[in-house]
Scaffold this active site. Sequence first.
Site, PDB file in Angstrom:
ATOM      1  N   ASP A  49       0.822  -1.206   0.000  1.00 40.15           N
ATOM      2  CA  ASP A  49       0.000   0.000   0.000  1.00 40.15           C
ATOM      3  C   ASP A  49       0.857   1.258   0.000  1.00 40.15           C
ATOM      4  O   ASP A  49       2.023   1.225   0.377  1.00 40.15           O
ATOM      5  CB  ASP A  49      -0.845   0.034   1.289  1.00 40.15           C
ATOM      6  CG  ASP A  49      -2.103  -0.796   1.152  1.00 40.15           C
ATOM      7  OD1 ASP A  49      -2.416  -1.223   0.037  1.00 40.15           O
ATOM      8  OD2 ASP A  49      -2.762  -0.997   2.181  1.00 40.15           O
ATOM      9  N   LYS A  71      -3.631   2.131  -4.040  1.00 42.48           N
ATOM     10  CA  LYS A  71      -4.728   2.524  -3.168  1.00 42.48           C
ATOM     11  C   LYS A  71      -4.157   3.519  -2.167  1.00 42.48           C
ATOM     12  O   LYS A  71      -3.097   3.301  -1.593  1.00 42.48           O
ATOM     13  CB  LYS A  71      -5.212   1.262  -2.457  1.00 42.48           C
ATOM     14  CG  LYS A  71      -6.176   1.454  -1.348  1.00 42.48           C
ATOM     15  CD  LYS A  71      -6.535   0.060  -0.816  1.00 42.48           C
ATOM     16  CE  LYS A  71      -7.399   0.140   0.415  1.00 42.48           C
ATOM     17  NZ  LYS A  71      -6.845   0.960   1.457  1.00 42.48           N
ATOM     18  N   MET A 186      -7.576   8.629  10.048  1.00 39.48           N
ATOM     19  CA  MET A 186      -8.163   9.293   8.878  1.00 39.48           C
ATOM     20  C   MET A 186      -8.910  10.561   9.300  1.00 39.48           C
ATOM     21  O   MET A 186     -10.066  10.777   8.928  1.00 39.48           O
ATOM     22  CB  MET A 186      -9.080   8.313   8.118  1.00 39.48           C
ATOM     23  CG  MET A 186      -8.290   7.162   7.526  1.00 39.48           C
ATOM     24  SD  MET A 186      -9.294   5.803   6.918  1.00 39.48           S
ATOM     25  CE  MET A 186      -9.431   4.795   8.374  1.00 39.48           C
TER      26      MET A 186
HETATM   27  N1  SAH Z   1      -3.711  -0.204   9.250  1.00 38.22           N
HETATM   28  C1  SAH Z   1      -3.213   1.120   9.615  1.00 38.22           C
HETATM   29  C2  SAH Z   1      -4.276   2.181   9.457  1.00 38.22           C
HETATM   30  C3  SAH Z   1      -4.752   2.363   8.040  1.00 38.22           C
HETATM   31  S1  SAH Z   1      -5.923   3.648   7.895  1.00 38.22           S
HETATM   32  C4  SAH Z   1      -2.675   1.070  11.036  1.00 38.22           C
HETATM   33  O1  SAH Z   1      -2.907   0.098  11.748  1.00 38.22           O
HETATM   34  O2  SAH Z   1      -1.991   2.020  11.435  1.00 38.22           O
HETATM   35  C5  SAH Z   1      -4.908   5.006   7.479  1.00 38.22           C
HETATM   36  C6  SAH Z   1      -4.808   5.981   8.637  1.00 38.22           C
HETATM   37  O3  SAH Z   1      -3.879   5.512   9.596  1.00 38.22           O
HETATM   38  C7  SAH Z   1      -4.297   7.339   8.247  1.00 38.22           C
HETATM   39  O4  SAH Z   1      -5.322   8.150   7.746  1.00 38.22           O
HETATM   40  C8  SAH Z   1      -3.816   7.861   9.584  1.00 38.22           C
HETATM   41  O5  SAH Z   1      -4.874   8.309  10.383  1.00 38.22           O
HETATM   42  C9  SAH Z   1      -3.261   6.598  10.220  1.00 38.22           C
HETATM   43  N2  SAH Z   1      -1.807   6.480  10.039  1.00 38.22           N
HETATM   44  C10 SAH Z   1      -1.154   5.468   9.455  1.00 38.22           C
HETATM   45  N3  SAH Z   1       0.175   5.665   9.499  1.00 38.22           N
HETATM   46  C11 SAH Z   1       0.360   6.841  10.134  1.00 38.22           C
HETATM   47  C12 SAH Z   1       1.509   7.594  10.505  1.00 38.22           C
HETATM   48  N4  SAH Z   1       2.735   7.169  10.201  1.00 38.22           N
HETATM   49  N5  SAH Z   1       1.317   8.769  11.150  1.00 38.22           N
HETATM   50  C13 SAH Z   1       0.078   9.209  11.464  1.00 38.22           C
HETATM   51  N6  SAH Z   1      -1.038   8.537  11.140  1.00 38.22           N
HETATM   52  C14 SAH Z   1      -0.900   7.374  10.497  1.00 38.22           C
END
Ligand code: SAH
Length: 262
Positions: A49, A71, A186
Amino acid sequence: MTDPLSLPFDLPVFSPGHVWLVGAGPGDPGLLTLLALHALRSADVVVYDALVSPAIVKLARDGAILEHAGKRGGKPSPSQPDISRRLVALAQEGKRVLRLKGGDPFVFGRGAEEAELLAENKVPFRVVPGITAGVGGLAYAGIPATARDANSAIAFVTGHDSDGAVPDTLDWPALARSVPVLVVYMALTHLEEITRRLIAAGRRPDEPAALLSKATTPAQTVITAPLAEIANLARGVEPPAMLVVGDVVTYRDRLDWLGEKN
Ligand code: SAH
């Protein structure tokens, strides 16, 4: 240097025709699990991703096919069924398929949907958890997810549903009333509306809040402000980003071990 994969225990064999759904953590390659690294070193195809750091994708073995899943985290994704079908097709070709997702594959990552299609098609799969951004990102921002004097519960919430709107299935007033720390994934698109809903539901306008962007990467930024003001400060903040609401945010004043300069 000792090979981190010469271990006093056996890692599972990554067999041809299997799919591993693996969490890559929030960004810093050091936060990968041993299983994730093992998968990267074994896979024939890596379907990754946008959220996965390029430094992590580069850990794939020489000769592995690298496929961007096309995506973007946070946007509605009409291509999701295509991605799932692609995983099934690659596995049926006899490939070792590594599906690499940001954070944890089962936390707002649509990993469940992919796993379901694999199960339906009798493709053998394994799920390798990763450090979710709501845990790893907070740690790198010097914000404890829980602290004895601040909270005995925390909620991970999504700031938009599959249509891209603020989720109406969430009982915001109940969340606002009962959970002392909210971590909103998000959060950027609807930040203003989310903070407004929380305050309307009874959260203090001056409650400490933080916006974490690109947490655990060299580009990490953290903005802290009262809940009522944080949306005004979000201009220029880049995704991926998450909102943290609660008294634990104040610990950052003392616990920001990373500092402004990474
Ligand atoms: N599976 C991922 C989340 C996917 S949804 C997890 O467990 O972290 C995507 C959201 O994750 C983004 O919109 C943000 O809110 C958050 N996110 C993922 N990586 C991030 C990062 N390095 N810093 C801040 N927010 C993050």
